[in-house]
Design a protein around this motif. Sequence first.
Motif, PDB file in Angstrom:
ATOM      1  N   SER A 127      86.385  28.155  83.465  1.00  0.00           N
ATOM      2  CA  SER A 127      87.280  27.000  83.452  1.00  0.00           C
ATOM      3  C   SER A 127      86.649  25.811  82.743  1.00  0.00           C
ATOM      4  O   SER A 127      87.332  25.076  82.018  1.00  0.00           O
ATOM      5  CB  SER A 127      87.668  26.628  84.883  1.00  0.00           C
ATOM      6  OG  SER A 127      88.367  27.690  85.494  1.00  0.00           O
ATOM      7  N   THR A 178      76.838  32.171  97.665  1.00  0.00           N
ATOM      8  CA  THR A 178      77.905  31.742  96.761  1.00  0.00           C
ATOM      9  C   THR A 178      78.429  32.954  95.994  1.00  0.00           C
ATOM     10  O   THR A 178      77.667  33.733  95.433  1.00  0.00           O
ATOM     11  CB  THR A 178      77.384  30.685  95.775  1.00  0.00           C
ATOM     12  OG1 THR A 178      76.853  29.595  96.527  1.00  0.00           O
ATOM     13  CG2 THR A 178      78.487  30.198  94.860  1.00  0.00           C
ATOM     14  N   SER A 179      79.721  33.115  95.983  1.00  0.00           N
ATOM     15  CA  SER A 179      80.376  34.243  95.313  1.00  0.00           C
ATOM     16  C   SER A 179      80.155  34.181  93.805  1.00  0.00           C
ATOM     17  O   SER A 179      80.465  33.177  93.155  1.00  0.00           O
ATOM     18  CB  SER A 179      81.874  34.198  95.625  1.00  0.00           C
ATOM     19  OG  SER A 179      82.618  34.933  94.703  1.00  0.00           O
ATOM     20  N   VAL A 239      74.383  26.416  93.807  1.00  0.00           N
ATOM     21  CA  VAL A 239      74.779  27.645  94.481  1.00  0.00           C
ATOM     22  C   VAL A 239      73.892  27.874  95.700  1.00  0.00           C
ATOM     23  O   VAL A 239      72.861  27.223  95.860  1.00  0.00           O
ATOM     24  CB  VAL A 239      74.697  28.867  93.534  1.00  0.00           C
ATOM     25  CG1 VAL A 239      75.693  28.737  92.391  1.00  0.00           C
ATOM     26  CG2 VAL A 239      73.285  29.053  93.012  1.00  0.00           C
ATOM     27  N   MET A 256      92.999  30.714  93.241  1.00  0.00           N
ATOM     28  CA  MET A 256      92.565  29.758  94.231  1.00  0.00           C
ATOM     29  C   MET A 256      91.921  28.547  93.543  1.00  0.00           C
ATOM     30  O   MET A 256      92.246  27.418  93.876  1.00  0.00           O
ATOM     31  CB  MET A 256      91.569  30.420  95.176  1.00  0.00           C
ATOM     32  CG  MET A 256      90.902  29.455  96.107  1.00  0.00           C
ATOM     33  SD  MET A 256      89.545  30.170  97.051  1.00  0.00           S
ATOM     34  CE  MET A 256      88.277  30.196  95.818  1.00  0.00           C
ATOM     35  N   VAL A 257      91.034  28.797  92.610  1.00  0.00           N
ATOM     36  CA  VAL A 257      90.352  27.702  91.925  1.00  0.00           C
ATOM     37  C   VAL A 257      91.363  26.882  91.126  1.00  0.00           C
ATOM     38  O   VAL A 257      91.367  25.651  91.189  1.00  0.00           O
ATOM     39  CB  VAL A 257      89.220  28.235  91.022  1.00  0.00           C
ATOM     40  CG1 VAL A 257      88.614  27.123  90.187  1.00  0.00           C
ATOM     41  CG2 VAL A 257      88.151  28.916  91.863  1.00  0.00           C
ATOM     42  N   PRO A 310      81.833  35.885  91.486  1.00  0.00           N
ATOM     43  CA  PRO A 310      83.108  35.681  90.783  1.00  0.00           C
ATOM     44  C   PRO A 310      83.569  34.219  90.796  1.00  0.00           C
ATOM     45  O   PRO A 310      84.144  33.748  89.812  1.00  0.00           O
ATOM     46  CB  PRO A 310      84.092  36.578  91.546  1.00  0.00           C
ATOM     47  CG  PRO A 310      83.219  37.673  92.098  1.00  0.00           C
ATOM     48  CD  PRO A 310      81.937  36.979  92.471  1.00  0.00           C
ATOM     49  N   LEU A 311      83.283  33.500  91.872  1.00  0.00           N
ATOM     50  CA  LEU A 311      83.642  32.081  91.921  1.00  0.00           C
ATOM     51  C   LEU A 311      82.844  31.287  90.887  1.00  0.00           C
ATOM     52  O   LEU A 311      83.406  30.476  90.146  1.00  0.00           O
ATOM     53  CB  LEU A 311      83.406  31.515  93.322  1.00  0.00           C
ATOM     54  CG  LEU A 311      83.587  30.005  93.468  1.00  0.00           C
ATOM     55  CD1 LEU A 311      85.005  29.588  93.114  1.00  0.00           C
ATOM     56  CD2 LEU A 311      83.216  29.569  94.873  1.00  0.00           C
ATOM     57  N   VAL A 312      81.545  31.530  90.811  1.00  0.00           N
ATOM     58  CA  VAL A 312      80.705  30.831  89.843  1.00  0.00           C
ATOM     59  C   VAL A 312      81.177  31.140  88.424  1.00  0.00           C
ATOM     60  O   VAL A 312      81.298  30.244  87.584  1.00  0.00           O
ATOM     61  CB  VAL A 312      79.217  31.196  90.022  1.00  0.00           C
ATOM     62  CG1 VAL A 312      78.361  30.546  88.946  1.00  0.00           C
ATOM     63  CG2 VAL A 312      78.728  30.803  91.405  1.00  0.00           C
ATOM     64  N   ARG A 313      81.481  32.404  88.156  1.00  0.00           N
ATOM     65  CA  ARG A 313      81.967  32.779  86.817  1.00  0.00           C
ATOM     66  C   ARG A 313      83.292  32.100  86.489  1.00  0.00           C
ATOM     67  O   ARG A 313      83.525  31.694  85.343  1.00  0.00           O
ATOM     68  CB  ARG A 313      82.122  34.294  86.725  1.00  0.00           C
ATOM     69  CG  ARG A 313      80.814  35.014  86.611  1.00  0.00           C
ATOM     70  CD  ARG A 313      81.071  36.485  86.317  1.00  0.00           C
ATOM     71  NE  ARG A 313      79.904  37.262  86.569  1.00  0.00           N
ATOM     72  CZ  ARG A 313      79.885  38.416  87.216  1.00  0.00           C
ATOM     73  NH1 ARG A 313      81.000  38.939  87.677  1.00  0.00           N
ATOM     74  NH2 ARG A 313      78.758  39.062  87.390  1.00  0.00           N
ATOM     75  N   GLU A 314      84.179  31.982  87.472  1.00  0.00           N
ATOM     76  CA  GLU A 314      85.472  31.335  87.237  1.00  0.00           C
ATOM     77  C   GLU A 314      85.296  29.850  86.961  1.00  0.00           C
ATOM     78  O   GLU A 314      85.973  29.284  86.087  1.00  0.00           O
ATOM     79  CB  GLU A 314      86.418  31.547  88.418  1.00  0.00           C
ATOM     80  CG  GLU A 314      87.762  30.863  88.280  1.00  0.00           C
ATOM     81  CD  GLU A 314      88.573  31.301  87.062  1.00  0.00           C
ATOM     82  OE1 GLU A 314      89.492  30.551  86.668  1.00  0.00           O
ATOM     83  OE2 GLU A 314      88.307  32.379  86.483  1.00  0.00           O
ATOM     84  N   VAL A 315      84.396  29.202  87.662  1.00  0.00           N
ATOM     85  CA  VAL A 315      84.128  27.784  87.396  1.00  0.00           C
ATOM     86  C   VAL A 315      83.583  27.629  85.973  1.00  0.00           C
ATOM     87  O   VAL A 315      84.022  26.752  85.228  1.00  0.00           O
ATOM     88  CB  VAL A 315      83.160  27.200  88.448  1.00  0.00           C
ATOM     89  CG1 VAL A 315      82.668  25.818  88.037  1.00  0.00           C
ATOM     90  CG2 VAL A 315      83.837  27.148  89.814  1.00  0.00           C
TER      91      VAL A 315
END
Length: 95
Positions: free
Chosen positions: A54, A43-44, A33, A1-2, A46-51
Motif C-alpha cells: 500500500s 506481527t503477521s 513489528v 481489512m487494511v 501478510p499484514l506487513v507485506r500489505e502495508v
Amino acid sequence: MVAEGMKALTGERAAPDAWARLFVPSDIVAIKVNPAGTPSTTTSMPLVREVIRSLNVAGVPNRNIVVYDRNSHQMEVMGYHNLLPAGVRVFGLEK
C-alpha cells in the motif's frame, strides 16, 4: 481489512487515495513489528507485506521503508530479511 481501515481513518472512498493522503513518495516510513512470542502474538507477515504494498501504491519506494524491532536475532529467526520485498530495510536496534 487494511484498506477498509485506512478509508475509515481518512474518509477517502478509495484505499490508494487514503494512503496517499497520509504518505508522500519522499517519506521515510518505519514499521515496528513484533517478531517475538507465540505465533498468535507475532506481527503477521501478510499484514506487513500489505502495508508495504500500500505504501508502494502511494509512491513510497522500498528503499524508504524500514521494518524494525529491538531484537535483531528475532528478526532473523522470523525471516523478515528474506520474506519482505527487495529494498526494504530490516534491522534490530540492538547489536
